[in-house]
Design a protein around this motif. Structure first.
Motif, mmCIF file in Angstrom:
data_model
loop_
_atom_site.group_PDB
_atom_site.id
_atom_site.type_symbol
_atom_site.label_atom_id
_atom_site.label_comp_id
_atom_site.label_asym_id
_atom_site.label_seq_id
_atom_site.Cartn_x
_atom_site.Cartn_y
_atom_site.Cartn_z
ATOM 1 N N ASP A 1 -0.851 -3.065 -5.331
ATOM 2 C CA ASP A 1 -0.722 -4.352 -4.641
ATOM 3 C C ASP A 1 -0.186 -4.111 -3.234
ATOM 4 O O ASP A 1 0.639 -3.224 -3.019
ATOM 5 C CB ASP A 1 0.233 -5.264 -5.421
ATOM 6 C CG ASP A 1 0.467 -6.586 -4.729
ATOM 7 O OD1 ASP A 1 1.499 -6.712 -4.047
ATOM 8 O OD2 ASP A 1 -0.384 -7.480 -4.842
ATOM 9 N N LEU A 2 -0.650 -4.923 -2.288
ATOM 10 C CA LEU A 2 -0.274 -4.739 -0.890
ATOM 11 C C LEU A 2 1.212 -4.965 -0.652
ATOM 12 O O LEU A 2 1.885 -4.146 -0.017
ATOM 13 C CB LEU A 2 -1.093 -5.682 -0.008
ATOM 14 C CG LEU A 2 -0.725 -5.690 1.470
ATOM 15 C CD1 LEU A 2 -1.029 -4.350 2.098
ATOM 16 C CD2 LEU A 2 -1.451 -6.802 2.193
ATOM 17 N N VAL A 3 1.751 -6.084 -1.166
ATOM 18 C CA VAL A 3 3.157 -6.396 -0.922
ATOM 19 C C VAL A 3 4.058 -5.385 -1.620
ATOM 20 O O VAL A 3 5.077 -4.948 -1.076
ATOM 21 C CB VAL A 3 3.472 -7.832 -1.385
ATOM 22 C CG1 VAL A 3 4.946 -8.146 -1.194
ATOM 23 C CG2 VAL A 3 2.619 -8.836 -0.608
ATOM 24 N N ILE A 4 3.682 -4.983 -2.855
ATOM 25 C CA ILE A 4 4.437 -3.932 -3.538
ATOM 26 C C ILE A 4 4.397 -2.650 -2.710
ATOM 27 O O ILE A 4 5.394 -1.927 -2.588
ATOM 28 C CB ILE A 4 3.857 -3.687 -4.948
ATOM 29 C CG1 ILE A 4 4.115 -4.902 -5.838
ATOM 30 C CG2 ILE A 4 4.475 -2.440 -5.582
ATOM 31 C CD1 ILE A 4 3.489 -4.797 -7.204
ATOM 32 N N ALA A 5 3.235 -2.359 -2.123
ATOM 33 C CA ALA A 5 3.093 -1.143 -1.319
ATOM 34 C C ALA A 5 4.019 -1.163 -0.122
ATOM 35 O O ALA A 5 4.636 -0.137 0.213
ATOM 36 C CB ALA A 5 1.643 -0.995 -0.859
ATOM 37 N N VAL A 6 4.142 -2.309 0.526
ATOM 38 C CA VAL A 6 5.046 -2.403 1.674
ATOM 39 C C VAL A 6 6.486 -2.151 1.233
ATOM 40 O O VAL A 6 7.237 -1.416 1.883
ATOM 41 C CB VAL A 6 4.922 -3.780 2.357
ATOM 42 C CG1 VAL A 6 5.989 -3.947 3.429
ATOM 43 C CG2 VAL A 6 3.541 -3.947 2.960
ATOM 44 N N GLY A 7 6.879 -2.748 0.096
ATOM 45 C CA GLY A 7 8.227 -2.533 -0.410
ATOM 46 C C GLY A 7 8.492 -1.078 -0.748
ATOM 47 O O GLY A 7 9.539 -0.514 -0.390
ATOM 48 N N ILE A 8 7.546 -0.447 -1.446
ATOM 49 C CA ILE A 8 7.716 0.959 -1.811
ATOM 50 C C ILE A 8 7.695 1.834 -0.563
ATOM 51 O O ILE A 8 8.462 2.804 -0.440
ATOM 52 C CB ILE A 8 6.616 1.386 -2.806
ATOM 53 C CG1 ILE A 8 6.846 0.687 -4.154
ATOM 54 C CG2 ILE A 8 6.598 2.903 -2.994
ATOM 55 C CD1 ILE A 8 5.787 0.983 -5.187
ATOM 56 N N GLY A 9 6.823 1.515 0.383
ATOM 57 C CA GLY A 9 6.774 2.291 1.628
ATOM 58 C C GLY A 9 8.076 2.215 2.398
ATOM 59 O O GLY A 9 8.578 3.239 2.902
ATOM 60 N N ILE A 10 8.651 1.014 2.482
ATOM 61 C CA ILE A 10 9.939 0.860 3.182
ATOM 62 C C ILE A 10 11.029 1.631 2.436
ATOM 63 O O ILE A 10 11.880 2.288 3.054
ATOM 64 C CB ILE A 10 10.302 -0.629 3.305
ATOM 65 C CG1 ILE A 10 9.337 -1.329 4.271
ATOM 66 C CG2 ILE A 10 11.741 -0.795 3.779
ATOM 67 C CD1 ILE A 10 9.544 -2.817 4.365
ATOM 68 N N ALA A 11 11.002 1.567 1.090
ATOM 69 C CA ALA A 11 11.996 2.300 0.307
ATOM 70 C C ALA A 11 11.862 3.807 0.523
ATOM 71 O O ALA A 11 12.871 4.517 0.683
ATOM 72 C CB ALA A 11 11.850 1.963 -1.175
ATOM 73 N N ALA A 12 10.613 4.299 0.542
ATOM 74 C CA ALA A 12 10.403 5.736 0.776
ATOM 75 C C ALA A 12 10.864 6.133 2.171
ATOM 76 O O ALA A 12 11.518 7.176 2.358
ATOM 77 C CB ALA A 12 8.924 6.075 0.582
ATOM 78 N N ALA A 13 10.534 5.309 3.173
ATOM 79 C CA ALA A 13 10.973 5.605 4.540
ATOM 80 C C ALA A 13 12.493 5.585 4.641
ATOM 81 O O ALA A 13 13.096 6.428 5.330
ATOM 82 C CB ALA A 13 10.356 4.590 5.506
ATOM 83 N N ALA A 14 13.123 4.630 3.940
ATOM 84 C CA ALA A 14 14.588 4.563 3.960
ATOM 85 C C ALA A 14 15.196 5.806 3.315
ATOM 86 O O ALA A 14 16.198 6.349 3.804
ATOM 87 C CB ALA A 14 15.062 3.308 3.230
ATOM 88 N N PHE A 15 14.578 6.270 2.220
ATOM 89 C CA PHE A 15 15.086 7.477 1.553
ATOM 90 C C PHE A 15 15.047 8.682 2.494
ATOM 91 O O PHE A 15 16.038 9.414 2.626
ATOM 92 C CB PHE A 15 14.250 7.768 0.295
ATOM 93 C CG PHE A 15 14.491 9.141 -0.282
ATOM 94 C CD1 PHE A 15 15.614 9.392 -1.033
ATOM 95 C CD2 PHE A 15 13.590 10.168 -0.051
ATOM 96 C CE1 PHE A 15 15.856 10.658 -1.562
ATOM 97 C CE2 PHE A 15 13.818 11.437 -0.571
ATOM 98 C CZ PHE A 15 14.953 11.676 -1.330
ATOM 99 N N PHE A 16 13.906 8.881 3.153
ATOM 100 C CA PHE A 16 13.798 10.032 4.062
ATOM 101 C C PHE A 16 14.742 9.891 5.259
ATOM 102 O O PHE A 16 15.307 10.881 5.740
ATOM 103 C CB PHE A 16 12.352 10.187 4.528
ATOM 104 C CG PHE A 16 11.431 10.723 3.472
ATOM 105 C CD1 PHE A 16 11.625 11.974 2.920
ATOM 106 C CD2 PHE A 16 10.356 9.970 3.025
ATOM 107 C CE1 PHE A 16 10.780 12.470 1.939
ATOM 108 C CE2 PHE A 16 9.505 10.448 2.044
ATOM 109 C CZ PHE A 16 9.718 11.715 1.504
ATOM 110 N N ALA A 17 14.896 8.652 5.749
ATOM 111 C CA ALA A 17 15.800 8.439 6.883
ATOM 112 C C ALA A 17 17.244 8.730 6.487
ATOM 113 O O ALA A 17 17.998 9.370 7.239
ATOM 114 C CB ALA A 17 15.671 7.004 7.392
ATOM 115 N N LEU A 18 17.637 8.268 5.294
ATOM 116 C CA LEU A 18 19.002 8.518 4.839
ATOM 117 C C LEU A 18 19.227 10.011 4.573
ATOM 118 O O LEU A 18 20.316 10.541 4.835
ATOM 119 C CB LEU A 18 19.285 7.710 3.568
ATOM 120 C CG LEU A 18 19.378 6.194 3.758
ATOM 121 C CD1 LEU A 18 19.550 5.504 2.419
ATOM 122 C CD2 LEU A 18 20.525 5.830 4.683
#
Length: 555
Positions: free
Chosen positions: A401-418
């Motif tokens: 799903d597109l909206v789920i993908a955005v949420g997971i993408g933001i979570a993945a980006a946050a993980f790498f940033a942290l």
């Protein structure tokens, strides 16, 4: 009373900032010719896309055209960008198709009203800047994923099977369609798709100023109509806009649409603000008011729903065409909507004979352009973490799903940033300043720098706690850029553990902005004595040496 009046005036000024004003058209006297040309150009580009997106979503070509007219006009007047062009988009098709399959076409108008109200509320609540928190790899990842889904959704029309396959995953539906296609009869619509693709790609390469999709549809539609070829067409279209009215409301259906409405609203807000931001970088067309843009897009979807249309968003491709064609004010987007209205009034019969395979070809080329190899190369060059976020977001978009993908993408980006932020943090053992003195080996001076937050606190402070051979520990905290509650609490626990072990802890250089949190968390209170908090290093070191001398370590 005076305070209430001033608050009321501030509220009116705040509201006026979200509404149209004469200043929106301040440059129209100079730019009306270029605005008119741009509006006609983008209208010609938008016509086949509006029809195609309406058909592909399952709502119908009429709904796509109505949305482009009504939503395009309302968003142009009320939106926060001077050059944004709004209407049905490929991303919205991806979200709407399964909703139509689950709830039926009749639910789309109510969904449009609900999603529009949510986007409108977001604008009034000043949430327009929130899109800036979405990382670039996430944006490119779901854009690529949308492109793949749009391409796969056209497979039924490209093979002459009709519109279907929306009830399941797009990959599965496309595979089933290929297996069920009637060969060799499917070769005819495939040939139409191929001709459309070749014309669009050729014109895009050698004559980019020519609207390739319009020319391609014209080239294939004329011989199909003259030869009466057995191809599915758009079908009858109304010769005027439908009368506005509220859709039928069923409380059970409305309750089931709450979740999809928020998903549609999130997509509409994200895509519209991204499109407006891109437009602002293409030319000097005035500042973007992100909150007003949300207000305009919310009103546009509400208006489209009242006319039986579908939710609308800002369209990146059409907006770019608008700017590059010379648009400088809202008059261009208004002209685009009026041109489409003229098509409905004067040419509905001609448009109704366009083959669905031709629209499928237009969308397949559009989708292929959304999956950019050069973009992925740029993302990959930015680092492995960026490439991983891109691929994860694209995969989840296609698979789930597109909206789920955005949420997971933001979570993945946050993980790498942290993780990167954590690696930049550390506690470094330093030599004591000045000439060495007896007992200095019993003093450990640590420079703590970077960020003391939940992702780094335990590892960073373990480095300090590992020194169990010292009598005094000095913590230099002036290099800390960030401290959160977890880090402050961990610091307090470490001070307590060291003091319990018999080591005296001195803290030097706490920044003023960090001091309240460290006090509330108990990190400062864990010190053996209030005098163990220092502003300068030299007094801290001298105090540490006096402790060592009193303890008899200095011989």
């Amino acid at each position: 009373m005076r305070t209430m009046r001033s608050g009321s005036r501030a509220g009116r000024r705040s509201l006026a900032h979200l509404l149209p004003s004469p200043a929106d058209y301040s440059g129209l006297r100079r730019s009306w010719r270029s605005d008119l040309i741009a509006g006609v150009t983008v209208g010609i580009v938008a016509l086949p896309l509006a029809l195609a997106f309406g058909v592909s979503s399952g709502v119908g070509a009429e709904a796509g055209l109505v949305t482009a007219i009504v939503a395009g006009l309302v968003a142009a007047v009320f939106g926060g960008s001077n050059v944004q062009v709004s209407g049905p988009t490929g991303a919205m098709v991806v979200v709407l198709a399964p909703i139509v399959a689950a709830h039926g076409v009749g639910a789309v108008a109510a969904l449009s009203l609900m999603a529009g109200a949510i986007v409108l509320a977001a604008g009034v609540l000043r949430l327009g800047r929130s899109v800036s928190y979405i990382p670039w790899p996430v944006i490119e990842g779901f854009t690529a994923g949308i492109g793949v889904i749009i391409f796969l959704q056209q497979v039924p029309s490209a093979l002459g099977v009709g519109i279907g396959g929306h009830a399941s995953n797009a990959v599965v539906a496309a595979g089933q369609t290929v297996a069920e296609a009637a060969w060799p009869g499917a070769l005819l619509p495939l040939a139409v798709v191929a001709v459309v693709a070749v014309i669009m790609l050729a014109l895009g390469r050698w004559l980019p100023a020519v609207p390739g999709s319009f020319v391609a549809i014209l080239v294939v539609s004329v011989p199909v109509a003259l030869l009466d070829l057995p191809l599915d067409t758009i079908g009858e279209l109304p010769s005027s806009l439908p009368a506005p009215g509220l859709p039928s409301f069923d409380l059970g259906v409305l309750a089931s649409l709450v979740g999809p409405a928020f998903a549609v609203a999130a997509l509409a807000a994200i895509e519209s603000l991204l499109s407006a931001r891109v437009a602002a970088t293409l030319a000097n067309t005035g500042a973007l008011n992100a909150d007003r843009e949300l207000v305009g897009q919310g009103l546009a979807s509400i208006a489209a729903g009242l006319f039986g249309g579908m939710p609308a968003t800002g369209a990146i491709a059409r907006t770019a065409v608008n700017v590059r064609s010379g648009a400088r004010t809202r008059a261009a987007a208004i002209a685009h909507a009026l041109l489409l209205l003229l098509v409905v009034i004067a040419a509905a019969g001609i448009v109704s004979r366009i083959p669905l395979a031709a629209l499928a070809g237009v969308l397949m080329v559009t989708a292929a352009r959304m999956v950019s190899v050069s973009t992925f190369r740029r993302v990959a060059r930015s680092g492995r973490s960026s490439a991983a976020v891109f691929l994860v977001t694209a995969f989840v978009t296609v698979a789930f799903d597109l909206v789920i993908a955005v949420g997971i993408g933001i979570a993945a980006a946050a993980f790498f940033a942290l993780r990167a932020l954590s690696r930049m943090s550390g506690a470094h053992l330093e030599p004591l300043p000045g000439d060495p003195q007896p007992g200095d080996e019993r003093i450990a001076l640590f420079r703590v720098e970077g960020s003391l937050f939940f992702g780094a606190a335990e590892r960073l402070l373990d480095e300090v706690a590992a020194r169990d051979d010292v009598a005094v520990v000095i913590l230099r905290l002036s290099g800390l850029q960030l401290v959160d509650s977890t880090g402050a609490n961990a610091l307090g626990e470490m001070v307590t553990a060291l003091e319990r072990r018999g080591a005296t802890v001195l803290i030097k250089g706490v920044r003023p902005e960090h001091l309240p949190l460290l006090e509330r968390s108990g990190a400062i209170g864990a010190l053996r004595h209030p005098n163990h908090l220092f502003a300068e290093l030299e007094p801290a070191v001298e105090h540490a040496r006096s402790h060592v001398r009193r303890a008899g370590y200095a011989i």
